[in-house]
Design a protein around this motif. Structure first.
Motif, PDB file in Angstrom:
ATOM      1  N   ALA A   1       0.824  -1.214   0.000  1.00 41.16           N
ATOM      2  CA  ALA A   1       0.000   0.000   0.000  1.00 41.16           C
ATOM      3  C   ALA A   1       0.856   1.261   0.000  1.00 41.16           C
ATOM      4  O   ALA A   1       0.412   2.304  -0.475  1.00 41.16           O
ATOM      5  CB  ALA A   1      -0.928   0.003   1.208  1.00 41.16           C
ATOM      6  N   VAL A   2       2.089   1.172   0.513  1.00 39.03           N
ATOM      7  CA  VAL A   2       2.958   2.349   0.575  1.00 39.03           C
ATOM      8  C   VAL A   2       3.189   2.931  -0.812  1.00 39.03           C
ATOM      9  O   VAL A   2       3.085   4.138  -1.013  1.00 39.03           O
ATOM     10  CB  VAL A   2       4.302   2.014   1.267  1.00 39.03           C
ATOM     11  N   SER A   3       3.500   2.087  -1.774  1.00 36.85           N
ATOM     12  CA  SER A   3       3.730   2.569  -3.147  1.00 36.85           C
ATOM     13  C   SER A   3       2.516   3.295  -3.682  1.00 36.85           C
ATOM     14  O   SER A   3       2.632   4.350  -4.305  1.00 36.85           O
ATOM     15  CB  SER A   3       4.079   1.398  -4.075  1.00 36.85           C
ATOM     16  N   ASN A   4       1.337   2.756  -3.442  1.00 33.98           N
ATOM     17  CA  ASN A   4       0.110   3.388  -3.916  1.00 33.98           C
ATOM     18  C   ASN A   4      -0.118   4.737  -3.237  1.00 33.98           C
ATOM     19  O   ASN A   4      -0.516   5.705  -3.879  1.00 33.98           O
ATOM     20  CB  ASN A   4      -1.089   2.463  -3.687  1.00 33.98           C
ATOM     21  N   ILE A   5       0.154   4.809  -1.944  1.00 34.41           N
ATOM     22  CA  ILE A   5      -0.013   6.072  -1.218  1.00 34.41           C
ATOM     23  C   ILE A   5       0.975   7.109  -1.740  1.00 34.41           C
ATOM     24  O   ILE A   5       0.622   8.267  -1.970  1.00 34.41           O
ATOM     25  CB  ILE A   5       0.160   5.852   0.297  1.00 34.41           C
ATOM     26  N   ILE A   6       2.221   6.704  -1.954  1.00 34.70           N
ATOM     27  CA  ILE A   6       3.251   7.626  -2.445  1.00 34.70           C
ATOM     28  C   ILE A   6       2.908   8.143  -3.840  1.00 34.70           C
ATOM     29  O   ILE A   6       3.053   9.319  -4.135  1.00 34.70           O
ATOM     30  CB  ILE A   6       4.638   6.959  -2.433  1.00 34.70           C
ATOM     31  N   GLU A   7       2.419   7.256  -4.707  1.00 34.06           N
ATOM     32  CA  GLU A   7       2.114   7.642  -6.082  1.00 34.06           C
ATOM     33  C   GLU A   7       0.787   8.381  -6.225  1.00 34.06           C
ATOM     34  O   GLU A   7       0.647   9.249  -7.069  1.00 34.06           O
ATOM     35  CB  GLU A   7       2.103   6.395  -6.971  1.00 34.06           C
ATOM     36  N   ASN A   8      -0.210   8.037  -5.407  1.00 38.10           N
ATOM     37  CA  ASN A   8      -1.566   8.571  -5.585  1.00 38.10           C
ATOM     38  C   ASN A   8      -2.106   9.337  -4.389  1.00 38.10           C
ATOM     39  O   ASN A   8      -3.263   9.739  -4.404  1.00 38.10           O
ATOM     40  CB  ASN A   8      -2.535   7.423  -5.906  1.00 38.10           C
ATOM     41  N   ASP A   9      -1.316   9.483  -3.330  1.00 35.05           N
ATOM     42  CA  ASP A   9      -1.731  10.146  -2.103  1.00 35.05           C
ATOM     43  C   ASP A   9      -2.700   9.233  -1.347  1.00 35.05           C
ATOM     44  O   ASP A   9      -3.043   8.148  -1.791  1.00 35.05           O
ATOM     45  CB  ASP A   9      -2.387  11.500  -2.397  1.00 35.05           C
ATOM     46  N   PHE A  10      -3.132   9.659  -0.189  1.00 39.69           N
ATOM     47  CA  PHE A  10      -4.130   8.915   0.570  1.00 39.69           C
ATOM     48  C   PHE A  10      -5.471   9.104  -0.120  1.00 39.69           C
ATOM     49  O   PHE A  10      -5.834  10.207  -0.508  1.00 39.69           O
ATOM     50  CB  PHE A  10      -4.216   9.437   2.013  1.00 39.69           C
ATOM     51  N   LEU A  11      -6.226   8.038  -0.257  1.00 41.43           N
ATOM     52  CA  LEU A  11      -7.539   8.108  -0.901  1.00 41.43           C
ATOM     53  C   LEU A  11      -8.625   7.916   0.151  1.00 41.43           C
ATOM     54  O   LEU A  11      -8.731   6.852   0.767  1.00 41.43           O
ATOM     55  CB  LEU A  11      -7.664   7.041  -1.989  1.00 41.43           C
ATOM     56  N   LEU A  12      -9.406   8.954   0.382  1.00 40.16           N
ATOM     57  CA  LEU A  12     -10.448   8.905   1.402  1.00 40.16           C
ATOM     58  C   LEU A  12     -11.445   7.779   1.141  1.00 40.16           C
ATOM     59  O   LEU A  12     -11.959   7.177   2.083  1.00 40.16           O
ATOM     60  CB  LEU A  12     -11.160  10.257   1.495  1.00 40.16           C
ATOM     61  N   LYS A  13     -11.691   7.459  -0.112  1.00 41.13           N
ATOM     62  CA  LYS A  13     -12.657   6.399  -0.419  1.00 41.13           C
ATOM     63  C   LYS A  13     -12.174   5.031   0.067  1.00 41.13           C
ATOM     64  O   LYS A  13     -12.969   4.117   0.217  1.00 41.13           O
ATOM     65  CB  LYS A  13     -12.976   6.359  -1.916  1.00 41.13           C
TER      66      LYS A  13
ATOM     67  N   GLY B   1     -15.349   7.455  12.535  1.00 41.45           N
ATOM     68  CA  GLY B   1     -15.968   7.988  11.338  1.00 41.45           C
ATOM     69  C   GLY B   1     -15.033   7.928  10.142  1.00 41.45           C
ATOM     70  O   GLY B   1     -13.873   7.516  10.241  1.00 41.45           O
ATOM     71  N   SER B   2     -15.533   8.337   9.013  1.00 40.19           N
ATOM     72  CA  SER B   2     -14.762   8.310   7.777  1.00 40.19           C
ATOM     73  C   SER B   2     -13.606   9.305   7.852  1.00 40.19           C
ATOM     74  O   SER B   2     -13.788  10.446   8.264  1.00 40.19           O
ATOM     75  CB  SER B   2     -15.677   8.660   6.599  1.00 40.19           C
ATOM     76  N   GLY B   3     -12.451   8.870   7.495  1.00 43.82           N
ATOM     77  CA  GLY B   3     -11.291   9.757   7.528  1.00 43.82           C
ATOM     78  C   GLY B   3      -9.997   8.980   7.442  1.00 43.82           C
ATOM     79  O   GLY B   3      -9.987   7.756   7.346  1.00 43.82           O
ATOM     80  N   LEU B   4      -8.915   9.691   7.476  1.00 41.79           N
ATOM     81  CA  LEU B   4      -7.589   9.095   7.455  1.00 41.79           C
ATOM     82  C   LEU B   4      -7.085   9.012   8.883  1.00 41.79           C
ATOM     83  O   LEU B   4      -7.227   9.966   9.648  1.00 41.79           O
ATOM     84  CB  LEU B   4      -6.648   9.943   6.595  1.00 41.79           C
ATOM     85  N   TYR B   5      -6.493   7.906   9.242  1.00 43.69           N
ATOM     86  CA  TYR B   5      -6.098   7.659  10.619  1.00 43.69           C
ATOM     87  C   TYR B   5      -4.582   7.689  10.775  1.00 43.69           C
ATOM     88  O   TYR B   5      -3.857   7.010  10.040  1.00 43.69           O
ATOM     89  CB  TYR B   5      -6.637   6.305  11.081  1.00 43.69           C
ATOM     90  N   PHE B   6      -4.132   8.484  11.724  1.00 45.10           N
ATOM     91  CA  PHE B   6      -2.710   8.626  12.030  1.00 45.10           C
ATOM     92  C   PHE B   6      -2.532   8.515  13.534  1.00 45.10           C
ATOM     93  O   PHE B   6      -3.476   8.713  14.296  1.00 45.10           O
ATOM     94  CB  PHE B   6      -2.191   9.987  11.547  1.00 45.10           C
ATOM     95  N   ALA B   7      -1.308   8.232  13.966  1.00 44.30           N
ATOM     96  CA  ALA B   7      -1.020   8.110  15.398  1.00 44.30           C
ATOM     97  C   ALA B   7       0.226   8.907  15.738  1.00 44.30           C
ATOM     98  O   ALA B   7       1.168   8.986  14.945  1.00 44.30           O
ATOM     99  CB  ALA B   7      -0.819   6.646  15.763  1.00 44.30           C
ATOM    100  N   GLU B   8       0.233   9.472  16.934  1.00 43.89           N
ATOM    101  CA  GLU B   8       1.415  10.196  17.388  1.00 43.89           C
ATOM    102  C   GLU B   8       2.489   9.242  17.884  1.00 43.89           C
ATOM    103  O   GLU B   8       3.644   9.618  18.007  1.00 43.89           O
ATOM    104  CB  GLU B   8       1.051  11.199  18.473  1.00 43.89           C
ATOM    105  N   SER B   9       2.130   8.014  18.146  1.00 41.14           N
ATOM    106  CA  SER B   9       3.054   7.012  18.658  1.00 41.14           C
ATOM    107  C   SER B   9       3.251   5.909  17.621  1.00 41.14           C
ATOM    108  O   SER B   9       2.284   5.357  17.094  1.00 41.14           O
ATOM    109  CB  SER B   9       2.475   6.411  19.947  1.00 41.14           C
ATOM    110  N   SER B  10       4.508   5.579  17.342  1.00 39.89           N
ATOM    111  CA  SER B  10       4.781   4.518  16.377  1.00 39.89           C
ATOM    112  C   SER B  10       4.235   3.183  16.861  1.00 39.89           C
ATOM    113  O   SER B  10       3.802   2.356  16.055  1.00 39.89           O
ATOM    114  CB  SER B  10       6.281   4.414  16.097  1.00 39.89           C
ATOM    115  N   SER B  11       4.215   2.954  18.172  1.00 39.96           N
ATOM    116  CA  SER B  11       3.697   1.685  18.687  1.00 39.96           C
ATOM    117  C   SER B  11       2.184   1.565  18.455  1.00 39.96           C
ATOM    118  O   SER B  11       1.671   0.458  18.308  1.00 39.96           O
ATOM    119  CB  SER B  11       4.039   1.511  20.166  1.00 39.96           C
ATOM    120  N   LYS B  12       1.464   2.685  18.411  1.00 39.54           N
ATOM    121  CA  LYS B  12       0.038   2.650  18.092  1.00 39.54           C
ATOM    122  C   LYS B  12      -0.166   2.398  16.602  1.00 39.54           C
ATOM    123  O   LYS B  12      -0.991   1.574  16.205  1.00 39.54           O
ATOM    124  CB  LYS B  12      -0.647   3.964  18.503  1.00 39.54           C
TER     125      LYS B  12
END
Length: 118
Positions: free
Chosen positions: A42-54, A65-76
């Motif tokens: 998935a990394v290659s796709n994200i790098i080439e096409n950005d994050f896709l909300l769909k 809810g619908s959205g992109l999920y990120f974490a402040e902690s690498s362990s999370k």
């Protein structure tokens, strides 16, 4: 609309990231470095096409809810990383370090929040 002081975060773990290497973040818009766990394929796709909300939540769901999920902690973020089952990345997990603008934040400590209300 401008963010108000109460909308800005100060205690994000990655706020102490090395700015000499990664560059400065824009604190006035809640920009931070955050982690995103995923599969190597998935990394290659994200790098080439950005994050896709769909595609958001297609792997682990959308608790908040619908959205992109990120974490402040690498362990999370590691909890959301997955390995490829075949191919050159078989058995490997991936994580991205991203510049993320959080905008206005809403904190909840509910175990099962209503994503539609968030």
């Amino acid at each position: 609309k401008n963010l108000q002081e109460q909308d800005l975060l100060a205690d994000v773990l990655t706020a102490v990231a090395d700015t000499k290497v990664l560059g400065e973040t824009e604190t006035n818009c809640n920009e931070f470095f955050m982690f995103h766990g995923t599969k190597p394929s998935a990394v290659s796709n994200i790098i080439e096409n950005d994050f896709l909300l769909k595609l958001a939540g297609g792997n682990r769901g959308t608790l908040y809810g619908s959205g992109l999920y990120f974490a402040e902690s690498s362990s999370k973020a590691d909890e959301y990383a997955d390995d490829d089952k075949e191919g050159i990345y078989k058995g490997l997990y991936a994580m991205l370090l991203c510049r993320v603008t959080l905008g206005r934040t809403l904190y909840t400590d509910e175990l099962s929040p209503d994503g539609a209300k968030l």
